[in-house]
Scaffold this active site. Structure first.
Site, PDB file in Angstrom:
ATOM      1  N   ARG A  17      24.935   6.352 -48.381  1.00 10.99           N
ATOM      2  CA  ARG A  17      24.015   7.063 -49.266  1.00 10.99           C
ATOM      3  C   ARG A  17      24.792   7.891 -50.265  1.00 10.99           C
ATOM      4  NH1 ARG A  17      20.792  10.843 -45.557  1.00 10.99           N
ATOM      5  NH2 ARG A  17      22.922  11.297 -44.936  1.00 10.99           N
ATOM      6  N   ASP A  26      32.482  12.264 -40.676  1.00 14.38           N
ATOM      7  CA  ASP A  26      31.071  12.636 -40.803  1.00 14.38           C
ATOM      8  C   ASP A  26      30.627  13.614 -39.721  1.00 14.38           C
ATOM      9  OD1 ASP A  26      31.128  10.725 -38.764  1.00 14.38           O
ATOM     10  OD2 ASP A  26      29.927   9.250 -39.860  1.00 14.38           O
ATOM     11  N   THR A  27      31.204  13.517 -38.523  1.00 14.66           N
ATOM     12  CA  THR A  27      30.839  14.479 -37.487  1.00 14.66           C
ATOM     13  C   THR A  27      31.318  15.876 -37.825  1.00 14.66           C
ATOM     14  OG1 THR A  27      30.993  12.705 -35.852  1.00 14.66           O
ATOM     15  CG2 THR A  27      30.890  14.950 -35.016  1.00 14.66           C
ATOM     16  N   THR A  60      24.473   6.296 -34.720  1.00  6.67           N
ATOM     17  CA  THR A  60      25.046   5.129 -34.065  1.00  6.67           C
ATOM     18  C   THR A  60      25.809   5.549 -32.812  1.00  6.67           C
ATOM     19  OG1 THR A  60      25.251   3.975 -36.176  1.00  6.67           O
ATOM     20  CG2 THR A  60      26.606   3.183 -34.367  1.00  6.67           C
ATOM     21  N   ASN A  88      32.817  11.129 -27.197  1.00  4.40           N
ATOM     22  CA  ASN A  88      32.039  10.062 -27.827  1.00  4.40           C
ATOM     23  C   ASN A  88      31.199   9.373 -26.759  1.00  4.40           C
ATOM     24  OD1 ASN A  88      34.144  10.619 -29.780  1.00  4.40           O
ATOM     25  ND2 ASN A  88      33.535   8.732 -30.785  1.00  4.40           N
ATOM     26  N   GLY A 120      20.014  11.438 -37.086  1.00  4.95           N
ATOM     27  CA  GLY A 120      18.812  10.633 -36.898  1.00  4.95           C
ATOM     28  C   GLY A 120      18.154  10.821 -35.555  1.00  4.95           C
TER      29      GLY A 120
END
Length: 482
Positions: free
Chosen positions: A20, A240-241, A262, A299, A410
């Site tokens: 995005r 991103d984390t 994900t 993770n 999400g």
């Protein structure tokens, strides 16, 4: 906190399944986002490997930036974040080939090569990372020797995009910390480890921290975008984390976070690495965060399992609507479905998740789900159990009892998952913001160019005051989070 000015910023946010470009407006009491462009991130299978379609991603990101500039000609800065560990091999400024996907089978070869020289225990003492077969050092060990010999630089995905935009080759620290090549105690490249692995020191770029300027847009890029000259590309938490954790509205001790997409990145924030035997045994990792913080996390397989299950049903000709599926799953009693080990390695690659869940249940002597709703409920129950257990372990390792779990990304939209995580953890769950990664990216940019000032806690306060949050209690009650 004071406002020096106000302005528009752009975040390029690259996820494992989509990308995005987001237009943001930030101020002391303003934190607004608009998704200007959204594009697919579909890997490409060739006879030799599973690759990222990196030129499609870059072209789509540039097209999105062009739309941002049309709306906001005074664009102040751009920031880039992406998934971790993957990289492009460069020679004389050119990309040697499409980067290989971390889910490619080659990683097993790299693990064998590295572990023939170092045990995971030895590596953990140096890099502080959870064993994951796709960490960058294993991927580099799996590279063809001749190909690696051709390369003169390795650029992680956000660093590659930043290079194409600015001409500067740097390695942003939060993403670099996931490679396995950073000394966990110093925060710099472990040059001796590079030597022992037979990797040339010159392959690795100079490190840069979140908030520093990587460079200005190259003239051809500015011209193509219609942007003014001198727009900086700012280093953010490019993992991103790391950006998502900036936007977790944590304001109490004992807070754990789950950046849920994900993957489910479950952990807490600490001031210094935790490289104890207990952390090693619990399979935790220490990754760099913004402002020198450490993300102590594990993770956990995330919504990948659900999305890949749905993809399998759709490939078989069944139409699946996620909200309807979760509504049906809510009506399935939790006691009627198995809780399986979401971290079993069989669930990592793309493929038939249903058969894998069935096989796991058969091996454990459990009845496998039978309907779509039962499979969905089983997946949610299994994720919630794993998330809750990992959050408690994170709190134990940090030395502060768990008091609240924040779910961002999400997964914050999945009410059943949020509620069941609260039930399993026995503490409240605060869900939101959904756009945590983009918000964290934008906040670091805004502070870097003087739109806002303040500590990481001050940035989180903006999130808490401007974003919609929901609270889930272990009793099953739910309400707004004020």
């Amino acid at each position: 906190m004071t406002s020096m000015t106000s302005g528009a910023l752009a975040a390029i946010d690259l996820g494992a399944t989509s990308g995005r470009v987001i237009l943001g407006h930030v101020g002391p009491d303003i934190l607004e986002t608009e998704t200007v462009a959204r594009f697919s991130n579909t890997p490409v299978r060739t006879p030799d490997a599973l690759h990222w379609d990196i030129l499609h991603l870059y072209g789509s990101a540039v097209a999105g930036l062009r739309d941002v500039v049309r709306r906001e000609p005074g664009l102040r800065t751009v920031g880039i974040d992406s998934w971790a560990v993957d990289y492009g091999l460069m020679r004389s400024g050119a990309l040697l080939g499409n980067p290989v996907h971390y889910r490619d089978e080659r990683t097993a070869r790299g693990v064998r090569r590295v572990h023939s020289r170092f045990t995971h225990r030895e590596l953990f003492a140096r890099n502080g990372l959870q064993f994951l077969p796709f960490n960058t050092l294993y991927q580099l060990a799996a590279e063809d020797d001749e190909t690696l010999a051709l390369a003169d630089r390795i650029l992680l995905i956000p660093d590659l995009f930043a290079y194409w935009l600015t001409g500067e080759q740097r390695a942003e620290a939060t993403n670099a910390s996931t490679t396995g090549l950073i000394d966990v105690r110093t925060g710099f490249w472990d040059l001796h480890l590079l030597d022992e692995l037979g990797l040339r020191r010159s392959l690795l770029p100079e490190l840069i921290s979140p908030g520093e300027t990587i460079g200005e847009l190259r003239a051809p890029v500015s011209d193509a975008l219609g942007a003014r000259a001198g727009v900086p590309v700012t280093a953010v938490g490019s993992h991103d984390t790391a950006s998502a954790v900036v936007a977790v509205p944590m304001n109490t001790e004992g807070a754990a976070y789950i950046s849920c997409g994900t993957w489910g990145l479950v952990g807490t924030e600490v001031s210094s690495p935790v490289v104890t035997p207990a952390a090693l045994a619990a399979k935790f990792t220490n990754e760099a965060g913004v402002d020198g913080r450490v993300r102590l996390l594990r993770n956990v397989m995330g919504l990948w399992i659900l999305s890949e299950t749905i993809r399998g049903w759709e490939a078989a000709g069944h139409s699946v609507e996620l909200s309807a599926l979760l509504d049906a799953a809510r009506d399935v009693p939790a006691r009627d479905v198995p809780v399986f080990d979401v971290d079993d390695a069989r669930f990592l690659p793309p493929g038939d998740m249903i058969s894998r869940i069935d096989a796991w249940c058969d091996e454990q002597g459990l009845r496998a789900p039978r309907t779509q709703a039962e499979y969905a409920r089983s997946i949610v129950e299994s994720l919630a159990a794993a998330f809750a257990a990992t959050a408690h372990t994170a709190a134990e390792l940090s030395g502060i009892p768990l008091s609240v779990v924040h779910i961002v990304g999400g997964g914050a939209l999945n009410e059943l998952l949020c509620q069941r995580t609260a039930d399993a953890a026995g503490v409240p769950v605060v869900a939101g913001p959904v756009e945590a990664t983009a918000l964290g990216n934008l906040l670091v940019q805004a502070r870097a160019v003087g739109i806002i000032t303040g500590s990481l806690e001050s940035l989180r306060d903006i999130v808490a005051r401007t974003q919609q949050l929901s609270r889930y209690l272990p009793t099953g009650r739910r309400g707004p989070c004020g």
